[in-house]
Write a protein that holds these residues in place. Structure first.
Motif, PDB file in Angstrom:
ATOM      1  N   THR A  15      58.261  57.397   6.994  1.00  0.00           N
ATOM      2  CA  THR A  15      56.872  56.929   7.006  1.00  0.00           C
ATOM      3  C   THR A  15      55.994  57.812   7.877  1.00  0.00           C
ATOM      4  O   THR A  15      54.769  57.746   7.792  1.00  0.00           O
ATOM      5  CB  THR A  15      56.821  55.484   7.526  1.00  0.00           C
ATOM      6  OG1 THR A  15      57.464  55.420   8.814  1.00  0.00           O
ATOM      7  CG2 THR A  15      57.550  54.546   6.572  1.00  0.00           C
ATOM      8  N   ALA A  16      56.612  58.642   8.723  1.00  0.00           N
ATOM      9  CA  ALA A  16      55.853  59.501   9.631  1.00  0.00           C
ATOM     10  C   ALA A  16      55.392  60.769   8.911  1.00  0.00           C
ATOM     11  O   ALA A  16      56.040  61.247   7.984  1.00  0.00           O
ATOM     12  CB  ALA A  16      56.705  59.865  10.845  1.00  0.00           C
ATOM     13  N   ASP A  17      54.280  61.321   9.362  1.00  0.00           N
ATOM     14  CA  ASP A  17      53.726  62.542   8.767  1.00  0.00           C
ATOM     15  C   ASP A  17      54.243  63.750   9.553  1.00  0.00           C
ATOM     16  O   ASP A  17      53.542  64.312  10.397  1.00  0.00           O
ATOM     17  CB  ASP A  17      52.194  62.485   8.787  1.00  0.00           C
ATOM     18  CG  ASP A  17      51.581  63.629   7.980  1.00  0.00           C
ATOM     19  OD1 ASP A  17      52.310  64.266   7.210  1.00  0.00           O
ATOM     20  OD2 ASP A  17      50.366  63.880   8.154  1.00  0.00           O
ATOM     21  N   ILE A  18      55.500  64.129   9.274  1.00  0.00           N
ATOM     22  CA  ILE A  18      56.133  65.243   9.989  1.00  0.00           C
ATOM     23  C   ILE A  18      56.825  66.154   8.987  1.00  0.00           C
ATOM     24  O   ILE A  18      57.104  65.770   7.849  1.00  0.00           O
ATOM     25  CB  ILE A  18      57.154  64.735  11.032  1.00  0.00           C
ATOM     26  CG1 ILE A  18      58.204  63.827  10.362  1.00  0.00           C
ATOM     27  CG2 ILE A  18      56.455  64.005  12.177  1.00  0.00           C
ATOM     28  CD1 ILE A  18      59.301  63.352  11.299  1.00  0.00           C
ATOM     29  N   GLU A  19      57.100  67.387   9.412  1.00  0.00           N
ATOM     30  CA  GLU A  19      57.762  68.366   8.547  1.00  0.00           C
ATOM     31  C   GLU A  19      59.280  68.252   8.605  1.00  0.00           C
ATOM     32  O   GLU A  19      59.966  68.533   7.627  1.00  0.00           O
ATOM     33  CB  GLU A  19      57.349  69.791   8.953  1.00  0.00           C
ATOM     34  CG  GLU A  19      55.885  70.110   8.714  1.00  0.00           C
ATOM     35  CD  GLU A  19      55.560  70.195   7.228  1.00  0.00           C
ATOM     36  OE1 GLU A  19      56.466  70.558   6.444  1.00  0.00           O
ATOM     37  OE2 GLU A  19      54.417  69.893   6.854  1.00  0.00           O
ATOM     38  N   GLU A  20      59.788  67.834   9.754  1.00  0.00           N
ATOM     39  CA  GLU A  20      61.230  67.663   9.919  1.00  0.00           C
ATOM     40  C   GLU A  20      61.503  66.671  11.026  1.00  0.00           C
ATOM     41  O   GLU A  20      60.643  66.410  11.876  1.00  0.00           O
ATOM     42  CB  GLU A  20      61.918  68.993  10.203  1.00  0.00           C
ATOM     43  CG  GLU A  20      61.475  69.678  11.474  1.00  0.00           C
ATOM     44  CD  GLU A  20      62.185  71.001  11.733  1.00  0.00           C
ATOM     45  OE1 GLU A  20      62.334  71.361  12.918  1.00  0.00           O
ATOM     46  OE2 GLU A  20      62.594  71.668  10.753  1.00  0.00           O
ATOM     47  N   THR A  21      62.713  66.108  11.032  1.00  0.00           N
ATOM     48  CA  THR A  21      63.104  65.155  12.061  1.00  0.00           C
ATOM     49  C   THR A  21      63.442  65.908  13.348  1.00  0.00           C
ATOM     50  O   THR A  21      63.610  67.128  13.323  1.00  0.00           O
ATOM     51  CB  THR A  21      64.322  64.337  11.611  1.00  0.00           C
ATOM     52  OG1 THR A  21      65.437  65.218  11.464  1.00  0.00           O
ATOM     53  CG2 THR A  21      64.051  63.647  10.286  1.00  0.00           C
ATOM     54  N   PRO A  22      63.543  65.207  14.480  1.00  0.00           N
ATOM     55  CA  PRO A  22      63.872  65.888  15.742  1.00  0.00           C
ATOM     56  C   PRO A  22      65.140  66.731  15.684  1.00  0.00           C
ATOM     57  O   PRO A  22      65.250  67.734  16.390  1.00  0.00           O
ATOM     58  CB  PRO A  22      64.020  64.727  16.730  1.00  0.00           C
ATOM     59  CG  PRO A  22      63.099  63.671  16.201  1.00  0.00           C
ATOM     60  CD  PRO A  22      63.199  63.786  14.703  1.00  0.00           C
ATOM     61  N   SER A  23      66.116  66.347  14.829  1.00  0.00           N
ATOM     62  CA  SER A  23      67.358  67.125  14.737  1.00  0.00           C
ATOM     63  C   SER A  23      67.246  68.301  13.771  1.00  0.00           C
ATOM     64  O   SER A  23      68.195  69.068  13.623  1.00  0.00           O
ATOM     65  CB  SER A  23      68.513  66.224  14.296  1.00  0.00           C
ATOM     66  OG  SER A  23      68.357  65.835  12.939  1.00  0.00           O
ATOM     67  N   GLY A  24      66.097  68.437  13.103  1.00  0.00           N
ATOM     68  CA  GLY A  24      65.893  69.576  12.217  1.00  0.00           C
ATOM     69  C   GLY A  24      66.113  69.302  10.745  1.00  0.00           C
ATOM     70  O   GLY A  24      66.075  70.224   9.926  1.00  0.00           O
TER      71      GLY A  24
END
Length: 484
Positions: A193-202
């Motif tokens: 649901t977040a507007d991000i390109e990748e998660t914290p783990s990549g």
């Protein structure tokens, strides 16, 4: 955001292979069972009637039908019990239970049919058939699973998955799938649901949770894992299930429950709400009479069996440097009680005094002190540590009640002083001669992973798990994997 066309083609190819591999796996298992059952029937027939028994009206001439009918009927009952379901061919004990159930039903069906029709079936043939056939099927399934796990670790028979949820929960699921490569899941990406390109783990984010249907359709993903934070309410989840049903996609839900064995979980629908009941942790059960009786009998028998080995090693240790054979060290047991832990001395006599000089070269995880090439280890010590022979005197600690055959390894008082609130949980059961972390990598594991496995053991103890760990310990010791 959308998956790039090249990546779409790659994922589509992977999942075409995944479906094909699933069908091949079922066919391969069925073929293996057919061979094993046929061999068992032939062996029982040959053994029974090749021994020259008399007074059996059911002789070789009347048994020809069994060679053809037994495999067909036996496999039909196995299939009816779900022994060839892909879901049951994955992990856990269900596969073996289904094989045992189908085989038991087949044995009962033969017995009842012969009784009702008054058919004089050779009892020797009947007993031999199942004495050979059932163990053969179980061993065959075990061997198949071992081979499959090995191939999955090498990148074969993979299932491509999307993981949906909040970034933190996605990474938690991804961390498990990356660690347990034998499961055969290939991570394609995440939807959140977040507007991000990748998660914290990549892990790359391919789109929003609301776009799962489109992504699956475009990329032909075979499985979607929904972690916590995937949906705002149950209605969104229900609609997503409808959408994925039409796309023939496997839907997996990963609730925020970690390190809980399946034996402690049970699902009970209440007014359409699927409630998951979690039984209380088993630390108290691990301290009751059944485990203690198991320890007394087991350690007593092992002491008798290991006595010649310990005697020979004691002579070798004494001849090498004339020092004491046994090494006693204060360790922390259940509820923080200290005891004298026994070992066959594998280091030089002044090893503890020289330890301070080597602290800078510590290779151990967390609070543990470990060195792959510790200069304090003697020649005899190097051999006995490799195969854990130095720990055999701890069987006496087990017999006395200071330790258990299976449990977290006993820690030094100064190590316990550095424990955090979670790690202290290791002290809720008796320390063990072997444990879950020893058979899962021994010295190769990180400290966090060691603690996680020990706490899992404490919370999910069972006699069957103890037996499994003891069997795996023998294999790990003989392979000397991670031992130093």
């Amino acid at each position: 955001m959308r998956v790039h066309s090249a990546q779409q083609r790659l994922i589509r190819g992977l999942n075409t292979n995944t479906r094909r591999n699933g069908a091949l796996r079922q066919t391969g298992v069925a073929a293996l069972d057919a061979v094993l059952i046929t061999v068992a029937a032939y062996a029982a027939y040959t053994w029974r009637f090749g021994l020259g028994f008399v007074n059996d009206t059911f002789g070789p001439s009347g048994t020809v039908w069994a060679y053809y009918a037994i495999p067909a009927v036996w496999m039909a009952l196995l299939a009816a019990c779900g022994a060839y379901s892909l879901h049951h061919l994955q992990t856990g004990m269900v596969e073996y239970q289904r094989v045992a159930l189908g085989s038991g039903l087949f044995a009962g069906a033969i017995g009842i049919s012969c009784y009702l029709t008054m058919y004089d079936l050779s009892r020797g043939f009947f007993v031999l058939l199942f004495l050979i056939g059932i163990p053969a099927l179980l061993v065959g399934r075990l061997a198949r699973r071992r081979v499959l796990m090995h191939l999955r670790r090498r990148g074969h028979f993979q299932t491509s998955v999307l993981v949906a949820g909040s970034p933190a929960h996605i990474d938690e699921v991804a961390r498990v799938l990356r660690r347990e490569k034998w499961l055969g899941y290939r991570l394609v990406g995440a939807v959140t649901t977040a507007d991000i390109e990748e998660t914290p783990s990549g892990l790359p984010v391919l789109g929003k949770v609301s776009e799962v249907g489109d992504l699956v359709h475009e990329s032909d993903v075979d499985t979607v894992i929904f972690a916590e934070g995937s949906f705002p309410d149950s209605q969104h989840f229900k609609r997503m299930a409808w959408e994925l049903e039409e796309l023939d996609v496997q839907m997996i839900v990963a609730p925020a429950l970690t390190d809980i064995s399946s034996e402690r979980l049970s699902s009970r629908p209440v007014a359409g709400l699927p409630l998951v009941y979690v039984e209380r942790p088993q630390a108290m059960e691990a301290s009751r009479w059944s485990k203690r009786a198991f320890d007394i009998i087991g350690s007593g028998l092992l002491l008798l069996a290991a006595a010649p080995i310990m005697a020979a090693v004691a002579i070798a240790v004494k001849l090498e440097d004339r020092g004491p054979v046994l090494f006693k060290q204060t360790r922390v047991g259940r509820r923080g009680e200290e005891f004298q832990c026994l070992k066959i001395r594998s280091m030089v006599v002044d090893a503890e005094a020289r330890k301070a000089e080597l602290e800078a070269q510590n290779e151990g995880a967390g609070v543990l002190f470990k060195m792959a090439k510790d200069p304090r280890i003697t020649k005899v010590g190097n051999f006995i540590r490799r195969f854990s022979i130095d720990e055999l005197p701890q069987l006496w600690n087990v017999f006395r009640g200071d330790m258990s055959l299976v449990g977290p390894r006993p820690a030094l008082p100064k190590e316990v002083a550095q424990y955090d609130s979670d790690t202290v949980r290791r002290l809720d059961v008796l320390p063990g001669l072997t444990g879950l972390w020893q058979v899962s990598g021994r010295s190769n594991l990180s400290w966090d992973e060691t603690v996680r496995l020990d706490v899992y053991y404490v919370d999910n103890w069972s006699i069957m798990q103890d037996l499994s760990i003891l069997v795996r310990t023998a294999r790990a010791v003989l392979g000397s994997s991670g031992a130093y």
